[in-house]
Design a protein around this motif. Structure first.
Motif, mmCIF file in Angstrom:
data_model
loop_
_atom_site.group_PDB
_atom_site.id
_atom_site.type_symbol
_atom_site.label_atom_id
_atom_site.label_comp_id
_atom_site.label_asym_id
_atom_site.label_seq_id
_atom_site.Cartn_x
_atom_site.Cartn_y
_atom_site.Cartn_z
ATOM 1 N N TYR A 2 0.835 -1.204 0.000
ATOM 2 C CA TYR A 2 0.000 0.000 0.000
ATOM 3 C C TYR A 2 0.871 1.255 0.000
ATOM 4 O O TYR A 2 1.931 1.306 0.624
ATOM 5 C CB TYR A 2 -0.912 0.012 1.229
ATOM 6 C CG TYR A 2 -1.621 1.341 1.438
ATOM 7 C CD1 TYR A 2 -2.806 1.624 0.782
ATOM 8 C CD2 TYR A 2 -1.056 2.319 2.261
ATOM 9 C CE1 TYR A 2 -3.435 2.844 0.960
ATOM 10 C CE2 TYR A 2 -1.684 3.540 2.440
ATOM 11 C CZ TYR A 2 -2.879 3.800 1.782
ATOM 12 O OH TYR A 2 -3.490 5.016 1.947
ATOM 13 N N GLU A 3 0.401 2.274 -0.705
ATOM 14 C CA GLU A 3 1.036 3.584 -0.615
ATOM 15 C C GLU A 3 -0.011 4.669 -0.756
ATOM 16 O O GLU A 3 -1.054 4.481 -1.401
ATOM 17 C CB GLU A 3 2.138 3.757 -1.670
ATOM 18 C CG GLU A 3 1.652 3.730 -3.093
ATOM 19 C CD GLU A 3 2.793 3.945 -4.091
ATOM 20 O OE1 GLU A 3 3.971 3.940 -3.675
ATOM 21 O OE2 GLU A 3 2.494 4.111 -5.288
ATOM 22 N N LEU A 4 0.259 5.793 -0.109
ATOM 23 C CA LEU A 4 -0.617 6.963 -0.146
ATOM 24 C C LEU A 4 0.051 8.041 -0.985
ATOM 25 O O LEU A 4 1.231 8.346 -0.790
ATOM 26 C CB LEU A 4 -0.864 7.477 1.276
ATOM 27 C CG LEU A 4 -1.624 8.804 1.403
ATOM 28 C CD1 LEU A 4 -3.074 8.633 0.956
ATOM 29 C CD2 LEU A 4 -1.557 9.312 2.842
ATOM 30 N N SER B 288 4.704 4.895 1.795
ATOM 31 C CA SER B 288 4.236 3.561 2.162
ATOM 32 C C SER B 288 3.604 3.590 3.547
ATOM 33 O O SER B 288 3.867 4.499 4.352
ATOM 34 C CB SER B 288 5.400 2.566 2.158
ATOM 35 O OG SER B 288 6.294 2.841 3.225
ATOM 36 N N LEU B 289 2.805 2.567 3.835
ATOM 37 C CA LEU B 289 2.188 2.470 5.162
ATOM 38 C C LEU B 289 3.273 2.273 6.220
ATOM 39 O O LEU B 289 3.179 2.818 7.327
ATOM 40 C CB LEU B 289 1.178 1.318 5.195
ATOM 41 C CG LEU B 289 0.386 1.171 6.494
ATOM 42 C CD1 LEU B 289 -0.499 2.385 6.737
ATOM 43 C CD2 LEU B 289 -0.462 -0.102 6.470
ATOM 44 N N ALA C 169 -9.433 -0.462 6.146
ATOM 45 C CA ALA C 169 -8.040 -0.892 6.132
ATOM 46 C C ALA C 169 -7.520 -0.991 4.696
ATOM 47 O O ALA C 169 -8.269 -1.351 3.783
ATOM 48 C CB ALA C 169 -7.908 -2.246 6.825
ATOM 49 N N PRO C 170 -6.262 -0.640 4.506
ATOM 50 C CA PRO C 170 -5.246 -0.409 5.554
ATOM 51 C C PRO C 170 -5.209 1.002 6.138
ATOM 52 O O PRO C 170 -4.579 1.209 7.174
ATOM 53 C CB PRO C 170 -3.935 -0.703 4.809
ATOM 54 C CG PRO C 170 -4.226 -0.414 3.390
ATOM 55 C CD PRO C 170 -5.659 -0.777 3.165
ATOM 56 N N LEU C 171 -5.859 1.996 5.478
ATOM 57 C CA LEU C 171 -5.775 3.362 5.989
ATOM 58 C C LEU C 171 -7.056 4.111 5.671
ATOM 59 O O LEU C 171 -7.605 3.982 4.571
ATOM 60 C CB LEU C 171 -4.582 4.103 5.355
ATOM 61 C CG LEU C 171 -4.179 5.435 5.999
ATOM 62 C CD1 LEU C 171 -3.568 5.208 7.378
ATOM 63 C CD2 LEU C 171 -3.201 6.193 5.096
ATOM 64 N N VAL D 106 -8.448 5.189 1.763
ATOM 65 C CA VAL D 106 -7.899 6.378 1.096
ATOM 66 C C VAL D 106 -6.565 6.028 0.430
ATOM 67 O O VAL D 106 -5.707 5.382 1.028
ATOM 68 C CB VAL D 106 -7.729 7.547 2.094
ATOM 69 C CG1 VAL D 106 -6.769 7.199 3.219
ATOM 70 C CG2 VAL D 106 -7.285 8.804 1.366
ATOM 71 N N TYR D 107 -6.411 6.422 -0.807
ATOM 72 C CA TYR D 107 -5.157 6.167 -1.510
ATOM 73 C C TYR D 107 -4.572 7.442 -2.116
ATOM 74 O O TYR D 107 -3.417 7.449 -2.559
ATOM 75 C CB TYR D 107 -5.330 5.110 -2.605
ATOM 76 C CG TYR D 107 -6.160 5.557 -3.792
ATOM 77 C CD1 TYR D 107 -5.563 6.093 -4.935
ATOM 78 C CD2 TYR D 107 -7.545 5.423 -3.788
ATOM 79 C CE1 TYR D 107 -6.318 6.496 -6.029
ATOM 80 C CE2 TYR D 107 -8.302 5.822 -4.872
ATOM 81 C CZ TYR D 107 -7.686 6.351 -5.986
ATOM 82 O OH TYR D 107 -8.440 6.755 -7.066
#
Length: 515
Positions: A139-141, A154-155, A283-285, A301-302
């Motif tokens: 995962y990354e935002l 990254s998370l 999840a994950p964020l 949210v991404y």
């Protein structure tokens, strides 16, 4: 021009990121969105169900999201529907399933009052799309727009306290449709394409969330925002539909909200009540926006965009609008309602329940919740035994701890002498002296949001401190007709009074005057 029958939906609308199952990117590809609209326009779907002018089904799930499922299916996305329901069965099996897809699950009354924090497995869910399955390790935002430095993070890096300061905040999240059923029961309104779920008092829950304040992340990772930035947009990995158009879920909050209270009012959270965030909760964020309607707390949210104006996503601009009572089907526009952000003060009676028969000896125990958004805490809760003429304040020791952004559960032994049908009600005063409208008619609006009027229930009072009442209850028990074993309306199967007693009373106090 490609004919609809020639479109290979599996490849046209495929997932493009490994480990991001159930996520389809729409916002980057206008041509893909146009193609999806073409497919949707070429199909006919199950009509939106009527549930306001007819009784709700006595089933669980209560309503079936046929239309929303069919939208996904014609775009080759049925696997999202299936995974979402599997997630419900795994994480939320015991809720009231108001809508099976997209999932809307309400906390049951007994679950709601188990403690000041709502157990994760009982916390209500209001989803707007399917549940994606995103692997934490990949995962990354992304943060872009009006920032000094666009980033992808990254998370793992986000969760490193050496890089970004973490915070824990106790937050009540409330759907703006909480208690909508009260509006529906007296004045129906917009049914909505997604279905304005007929929520009761259980579309609310409280948890301790851990994460990084967005304010801190913008400063430390992006070097802050540009001077023209006034809003932050959050984009979620779920697919959303509006009028046969396709979107990723998108909402926004003002920059001033992000900066408030040292940044703790807008949190990027990965933990809920000391446990990893459940998939169904984002999840994950996810975002946790304290004091605002739940719709702004974007799940999965991404991407975050720094903007000059609020998000153009339909959930932000075309939904969650508050209209005056004279706005309705005949004249509603997106521009003649205002966007709901802070939640108003509200409360609910959880016990006793509406239409309950209560046997008591002069007191009825009431329990419920009270909440106010916008950083206003609950200061006072008052209850009434006569529909709102006389009010009794709940003692502080009978309410849970105050928080800036969370509810207070309350309990009160209400003095009641009268028998028969009574109207009990509750109202709350917050720290800014806001209170609730007296009647639901005052709170009615076309989209049936924020039912913030004083909550009212009707109960049937049987007061055993009255000798005649105590005697009648004994008689009912002796005849196998205990008051709690049969419906109130079930008639007594024995004579209500010996004839000799009746005649004695009748002759002592005859109906007709002597002269």
């Amino acid at each position: 021009m490609t004919a609809v029958q020639d479109i290979d939906v599996k490849s046209a609308f495929a997932e493009e990121r490994l480990g991001w199952t159930g996520y389809v990117e729409w916002e980057k590809y206008p041509e893909k969105k146009e193609l999806a609209t073409k497919v949707l326009n070429a199909n006919k779907f199950t009509p939106i169900p009527e549930f306001q002018f007819v009784p709700l089904p006595n089933t669980n799930p209560v309503l079936i999201g046929h239309r929303w499922k069919e939208y996904h299916e014609v775009l080759g996305l049925k696997s999202i529907v299936d995974f979402s329901w599997e997630t419900v069965q795994r994480e939320k099996p015991d809720l009231v399933h108001l809508l099976d897809f997209p999932y809307n699950g309400e906390t049951r009354k007994d679950q709601l009052l188990q403690g000041r924090l709502t157990d994760n497995k009982y916390h209500f869910v209001r989803n707007h799309g399917g549940v994606p399955d995103i692997k934490e390790d990949i995962y990354e935002l992304e943060i872009a727009g009006l920032v000094n430095k666009a980033i992808k993070i990254s998370l793992k890096d986000l969760q490193d306290p050496e890089k970004y300061p973490q915070a824990e905040v106790t937050v009540t999240i409330q759907c703006s449709g909480t208690r909508r059923i009260e509006q529906i029961n007296v004045y129906p309104g917009d049914g909505d394409e997604l279905i304005n779920a007929p929520w009761g008092e259980g579309a609310i829950g409280t948890a301790v969330y851990r994460g990084v304040p967005l304010k801190k992340l913008l400063k430390l990772a992006c070097g802050g925002v540009l001077p023209e930035c006034e809003h932050l947009e959050f984009i979620g990995a779920d697919t959303y539909f509006k009028k046969n158009n396709v979107f990723n879920y998108a909402v926004s909050v003002p920059l001033r909200k992000v900066r408030a209270s040292s940044g703790t009012e807008v949190l990027l959270a990965w933990e809920m009540n000391g446990a990893p965030l459940p998939k169904i909760h984002g999840a994950p964020l996810r975002l946790v926006v304290a004091g605002y309607i739940g719709a702004r707390s974007c799940k999965w949210v991404y991407k975050i965009n720094a903007l000059k104006e609020p998000s153009m996503g339909p959930v932000q601009r075309q939904e969650y609008l508050y209209y005056t009572p004279q706005i309705g089907k005949q004249n509603a526009k997106y521009s003649n309602g205002f966007s709901i952000q802070n939640m108003p003060v509200s409360s609910a009676i959880i016990f006793p329940t509406d239409k309950q028969t209560i046997v008591h000896s002069g007191e009825i125990t009431m329990q419920g919740w009270a909440y106010s958004g916008g950083g206003n805490w609950v200061q006072r809760v008052e209850v009434s035994n006569d529909g709102g003429s006389v009010w009794y304040a709940v003692e502080e020791e009978n309410m849970t701890t105050k928080h800036y952004h969370a509810w207070r559960l309350w309990k009160f032994d209400l003095p009641v002498d009268a028998e028969g049908w009574l109207e009990l009600c509750v109202r709350t005063w917050d720290s800014s002296n806001n209170t609730e409208p007296t009647f639901v008619r005052s709170a009615w609006n076309w989209d049936l949001h924020v039912t913030s009027s004083a909550h009212r229930i009707k109960v049937y009072s049987i007061n055993t401190s009255r000798a005649a009442t105590a005697q009648r209850l004994q008689e009912l028990e002796a005849h196998g007709q205990g008051i709690q074993t049969q419906p109130l309306s079930y008639p007594a199967e024995f004579s209500l009074e010996p004839e000799t007693e009746y005649l004695e009373k009748y002759r002592k106090y005859p109906r007709e005057p002597v002269n």
